[in-house]
Design an enzyme around this catalytic site. Structure first.
Site, short mmCIF file in Angstrom:
data_model
loop_
_atom_site.label_atom_id
_atom_site.label_comp_id
_atom_site.label_asym_id
_atom_site.label_seq_id
_atom_site.Cartn_x
_atom_site.Cartn_y
_atom_site.Cartn_z
N THR A 1 -2.07 5.47 1.99
CA THR A 1 -3.21 4.55 1.94
C THR A 1 -3.22 3.69 3.20
O THR A 1 -2.16 3.26 3.66
CB THR A 1 -3.14 3.65 0.69
OG1 THR A 1 -3.10 4.47 -0.47
CG2 THR A 1 -4.33 2.72 0.60
N LEU B 1 0.85 -1.19 0.00
CA LEU B 1 0.00 0.00 0.00
C LEU B 1 0.88 1.24 0.00
O LEU B 1 1.96 1.24 0.59
CB LEU B 1 -0.91 0.02 1.23
CG LEU B 1 -2.06 -0.98 1.29
CD1 LEU B 1 -2.83 -0.82 2.60
CD2 LEU B 1 -3.00 -0.83 0.10
N ASP B 2 0.40 2.30 -0.64
CA ASP B 2 1.13 3.56 -0.63
C ASP B 2 1.20 4.13 0.78
O ASP B 2 0.39 3.77 1.66
CB ASP B 2 0.44 4.58 -1.54
CG ASP B 2 0.43 4.13 -3.00
OD1 ASP B 2 1.30 3.33 -3.37
OD2 ASP B 2 -0.46 4.59 -3.74
N ILE B 3 2.12 5.05 0.99
CA ILE B 3 2.31 5.64 2.31
C ILE B 3 1.05 6.37 2.79
O ILE B 3 0.77 6.41 4.00
CB ILE B 3 3.52 6.61 2.29
CG1 ILE B 3 3.89 7.04 3.72
CG2 ILE B 3 3.27 7.79 1.38
CD1 ILE B 3 5.21 7.81 3.79
N HIS C 1 -0.04 2.76 -8.37
CA HIS C 1 -1.04 3.76 -7.98
C HIS C 1 -2.35 3.58 -8.74
O HIS C 1 -3.01 4.56 -9.13
CB HIS C 1 -0.52 5.18 -8.22
CG HIS C 1 0.63 5.58 -7.35
ND1 HIS C 1 0.77 5.16 -6.05
CD2 HIS C 1 1.71 6.37 -7.62
CE1 HIS C 1 1.89 5.68 -5.54
NE2 HIS C 1 2.47 6.40 -6.47
#
Length: 234
Positions: free
Chosen positions: A108, A104-106, A187
């Site tokens: 999210t 997961l993105d930072i 993304h």
């Protein structure tokens, strides 16, 4: 010779002790091999030998499967020079052996799976295994009704040669949606809504395959997966 291993390495692999810690424990007479006290941590032993620390048998741990509720601000990596990582939230022996099945993105939040079972991890992340991921998204603008059909058909992302695979969109409120995708491009969810002229303000992963984020897990908390959850990834 292939079946021989240094005592300090063997013990450190199945405990949270460093090799220096193992050396001290050996000098203190706390380690036995097949019932015999071994004080030299450099001693070569058979991988099949019976190891004990403080009279407690040591065994190679089986594969671990962990569900984590990731908070904002943590990166899905084992090491990072600028930000805390999801491993910083895990208090388990030899946690550096864990890897992330589905990053997961930072910015999210939500469900992250960690394991030291490489085959299982591959089933989670490989598009060939069709392990869908479901997210809640808060959008900057009202979502248009035709977005459901557009995402079901697939949309073009910038600098991509293929449409996205069909995605399922559920409109919850004017600018709140639940979206399920079957692939994991860079993304991807944010770029899909950007392709529709919208922007994701918040993104939270709720589900991977049949594994649903436990509602009792607070942000930053984790638990082991149940046998049923593990078996659901196949």
């Amino acid at each position: 010779m292939a079946n021989l291993i240094r005592l300090d390495k063997a013990v450190s692999q199945v405990t949270d002790l460093s090799r220096t810690d193992v050396k001290r424990a050996a000098w203190a007479g706390r380690i036995t091999v097949n019932g015999e006290v071994i004080t030299n941590a450099a001693t070569k032993i058979q991988v099949s030998d019976e190891l004990c620390l403080d009279d407690e048998p040591l065994h190679e741990p089986g594969p671990r499967y962990i569900m984590l509720n990731k908070p904002l601000g943590y990166v899905s990596a084992t090491k990072d020079g600028e930000h805390p990582t999801v491993l910083d939230l895990i208090d388990e022996p030899n946690k550096e052996k864990l890897h992330i099945a589905g990053r997961l993105d930072i910015d999210t939040t939500g469900l992250v799976l960690l394991t030291d079972d490489g085959q299982w991890s591959h089933k989670v992340t490989s598009p060939n295994h069709h392990c869908d991921k479901t997210y809640y998204a808060l959008l900057a603008e009202k979502i248009e009704e035709d977005a459901v059909a557009k995402l079901a058909k697939g949309v073009w992302l910038n600098n991509e040669k293929k449409r996205t695979k069909p995605a399922k969109l559920e409109i919850l409120f004017a600018n709140e949606v639940r979206i399920t995708i079957g692939e994991g491009r860079y993304h991807q969810v944010k770029r899909m809504f950007a392709a529709l002229g919208n922007k994701v303000l918040e993104l939270h992963r709720e589900k991977i395959g049949e594994i649903i984020l436990d509602e009792e897990l607070q942000e930053g908390d984790y638990r082991l997966l149940t046998p049923e959850e593990i078996a659901s990834i196949n």
